[in-house]
Structures are given as structure tokens and as C-alpha cells.
Enzyme design. Structure first.
Site, PDB file in Angstrom:
ATOM      1  N   ASN A   2     -10.086  -0.031  -0.639  1.00 16.30           N
ATOM      2  CA  ASN A   2      -8.622  -0.003  -0.617  1.00 16.30           C
ATOM      3  C   ASN A   2      -8.089  -0.548  -1.938  1.00 16.30           C
ATOM      4  OD1 ASN A   2      -5.893  -0.306  -0.157  1.00 16.30           O
ATOM      5  ND2 ASN A   2      -6.103  -1.437   1.753  1.00 16.30           N
ATOM      6  N   CYS A  23       0.807  -1.219   0.000  1.00 18.48           N
ATOM      7  CA  CYS A  23       0.000   0.000   0.000  1.00 18.48           C
ATOM      8  C   CYS A  23       0.841   1.270   0.000  1.00 18.48           C
ATOM      9  CB  CYS A  23      -0.947   0.010   1.206  1.00 18.48           C
ATOM     10  SG  CYS A  23      -2.176  -1.315   1.146  1.00 18.48           S
ATOM     11  N   HIS A  68      -3.328   7.179   2.538  1.00 16.74           N
ATOM     12  CA  HIS A  68      -3.734   5.893   1.971  1.00 16.74           C
ATOM     13  C   HIS A  68      -5.131   5.548   2.477  1.00 16.74           C
ATOM     14  CE1 HIS A  68      -3.952   1.764   0.852  1.00 16.74           C
ATOM     15  NE2 HIS A  68      -3.789   1.313   2.085  1.00 16.74           N
TER      16      HIS A  68
END
Length: 332
Positions: free
Chosen positions: A286, A116, A256
Site C-alpha cells: 500500500n 489513500c 486502491h
């Protein structure tokens, strides 16, 4: 000689058409809209449905969008950095496949797996190549088909992820804009709590690994949340402090998009008002390395040249970091 900085000069993106809503998910696994929204803040996520297509397909689409928006010519691109945890295949690199499919013939191309935090890693690499003077037009492609590694029977993970791709153009500038500071970290202890068990050289694919669902992403949510909240917030505050940035100097926090509670904790630790935080997790979930550039893509028209942005991420590894960017252009 004037100092050369690396600056973002354009952003493209691709989002699959299919929207997988919480209501539809509740028919597939034991969950519901309230449970998902309360815990992570996701309402729907995009899923790539095209048969036989993967990360490279979306990456090419994002580059085409970037070229259309900026007037960038394929022959001008001299470096393609692909950030992904869902490559088309172990070999060749997805960057090489993207370059071939997009007809990019004059570029070095390679993959980066920073999970990520991948976009931050890729942007830092692009910055170093540009500052060294060896590359002039770098495209960082963040493309993730997370639906391909999700266990759709596991309600703790299948609700989290979505598919998307972005393409960011990075170029040299002698102005005091662009990437000002990078602050990136790794701690391998995270390998125990966020991982895919099988499919690599240690545990190759077998009937047993398939039967045991070991080719899907596994997460110990409590451990990941604990580390993410502290590391992501602390590194962003540290970046502010070492650059002399006060809260009022920050135009936007670009976090994020993994969990609404992690985002809120980071903003609170920084003292940044929620009106200055880019959040689109409700729409996309996500998308791993694509979340931060996808925020920049959506907010592009609101960004002004000289705006101070703090990019912040945390991912598998563990990887985490923050990048201070002084925005490089006004969108016409």
C-alpha cells in the site's frame, strides 16, 4: 463554445530500488509470508533507503520521468498538486519543495492530504482548475514515504505499506475524453480507527509521545476493513449507475491497493471479472495516494484511447470515492 474537459496525457513514476520481502520482515517482527499473503496479498514492498531523503526526493524523480516520457518542459507547468500523508516537514509544503528542487518556477503549488484517496482528490482539483480555464498543464504528484511513519515492531501495520511516487500530467481537451465524473466523500468518524496520534497541534511531540510510539500510523483493522469493503464498492457501483455504465462498458477497474480482499469485494459488487482489475499490491504493498496512478503507470501500454476506467479508493478520514475516466491516448 466547445466544452473543456480535463484529460490525463502522461504518467511518470519513481520506485525505490530496495525490496523488503516478507521473508526479511519475518526476521524483524513475528510474521511470515503465508500470514501476510493470506490476509492482504503483499509479497514485497519498496523502501526508500537514501539517507536524508523523503517525499520530495521521490516526487522530483517522478516528475523527471514524466518530462522525459512526454516532452513536457518544466516552464510549461502552471500547477503542482502534491498528494501525500508523509510530507518532508509540516512547513513548507512538500509541493513547494518539489517545485524548487525540480526547477519549476511558474507554477502554483500546494499539498493535499486525502490519505489513500489523495490521488482522486488531486485529480478532481486538477480537473476543476482546467475546466475553469485558469490552468493548462497540471501535474498531480502522489508521493509517499510510508516507511517513515510505520512502527516496525507492529506486525499489523508494518507489513502493509511501501514507498513510491507518481506524477500525472492533466491538460485541457475539447474531445469527449478525460475525467467524466467524480464522486468523492468524507466521513470524519474514521478518525478514531486510522490515525497518527501525536505530532500535531493537539498533541505535540514530547519524550512521552515518542516513548509511546504515538508518531506512527495506527489502525483498527477490523473497523477499517468493514467500512472500506462497503464504501469503496458502493461508491463505484453508484458511479457506474449514474453514468449509465454496464459491466461490459468498463475496460478496467483501477482500485486502491490496500488489501486484496477489499479489491476482490469491490470487483464482485460491480460484477467485473478479475481480468479487468488492475492489481499490483503483491509487488508494492500500500503506497497510499500513489497506488492508483502507479497502476495506471504499469498498465499504460495496455490502455487505449476511449477506454472506460473506474478509479476507486478508500482511506483515512474516512475518505473514499470513485472517478470515471475515459482514457485519453494510445501509448506509442
Amino acid at each position: 463554445m466547445a466544452q473543456v474537459n480535463a484529460v490525463i496525457t502522461g504518467i511518470g513514476a519513481f520506485l525505490p530500488e530496495y525490496r523488503l520481502t516478507n521473508d526479511e520482515l519475518s526476521k524483524m517482527v513475528d510474521t511470515n509470508d503465508e500470514w501476510i499473503m493470506t490476509r492482504v496479498g503483499i509479497k514485497e514492498r519498496r523502501i526508500l533507503k537514501e539517507e536524508g531523503e523523503g517525499a520530495s526526493y521521490m516526487g522530483v524523480k517522478a516528475i523527471e520521468n514524466l518530462c522525459e516520457k512526454t516532452g513536457l518542459k518544466k516552464e510549461e507547468i502552471d500547477l503542482v498538486i502534491c498528494t501525500t500523508v508523509t510530507p518532508d516537514a509540516p512547513i513548507p509544503s512538500t509541493a513547494a519543495i518539489i517545485a524548487d528542487k525540480a526547477d519549476i518556477r511558474n507554477a502554483l503549488a500546494f499539498d493535499v492530504n486525502g490519505a489513500c484517496s489523495g490521488f482522486l482528490y488531486g485529480l478532481d482539483m486538477a480537473t476543476q482548475y482546467i475546466k475553469a480555464g485558469s490552468k493548462k498543464k497540471v501535474v498531480v504528484v502522489s508521493t509517499e514515504k510510508m516507511s517513515s511513519i510505520v512502527d516496525w515492531t507492529d506486525r499489523t501495520t508494518c507489513v502493509l505499506f511501501g514507498d513510491a511516487a507518481t506524477a500525472v500530467l492533466v491538460e485541457p481537451t475539447e474531445e469527449n475524453i478525460g475525467v467524466i465524473d467524480t464522486n468523492l466523500h468524507t466521513d470524519g468518524i474514521g478518525r478514531h480507527w486510522l490515525k497518527i496520534v501525536a505530532g500535531g497541534s493537539v498533541k505535540p511531540a514530547s519524550y512521552e509521545t515518542i516513548d509511546n510510539h504515538e508518531h506512527f500510523v495506527y489502525q483498527d483493522g477490523k473497523q477499517v476493513f468493514k467500512y472500506a469493503v462497503t464504501r469503496m464498492a458502493d461508491v463505484t457501483v453508484e458511479t457506474m449507475e449514474r453514468n449509465g455504465l454496464k459491466v461490459e462498458d468498463v475496460a478496467w477497474l483501477v482500485p486502491h491497493q490496500a488489501n486484496l480482499r477489499i479489491i476482490a469485494a469491490t470487483a464482485e459488487r460491480m460484477g467485473v471479472d478479475s481480468s479487468k482489475v488492475m492489481i499490483n499490491i503483491e509487488k508494492y504493498g500500500n503506497t497510499t495516494s500513489a497506488t492508483i496512478p502507479l497502476c495506471l503507470y504499469e498498465w499504460e501500454k495496455q490502455l487505449k484511447k476511449g477506454d472506460n476506467l473506474l478509479l476507486s479508493a478508500f482511506g483515512a478520514g474516512f475518505t473514499w470515492g470513485s472517478i470515471y475516466v475515459k482514457w485519453g491516448y494510445n501509448t506509442k
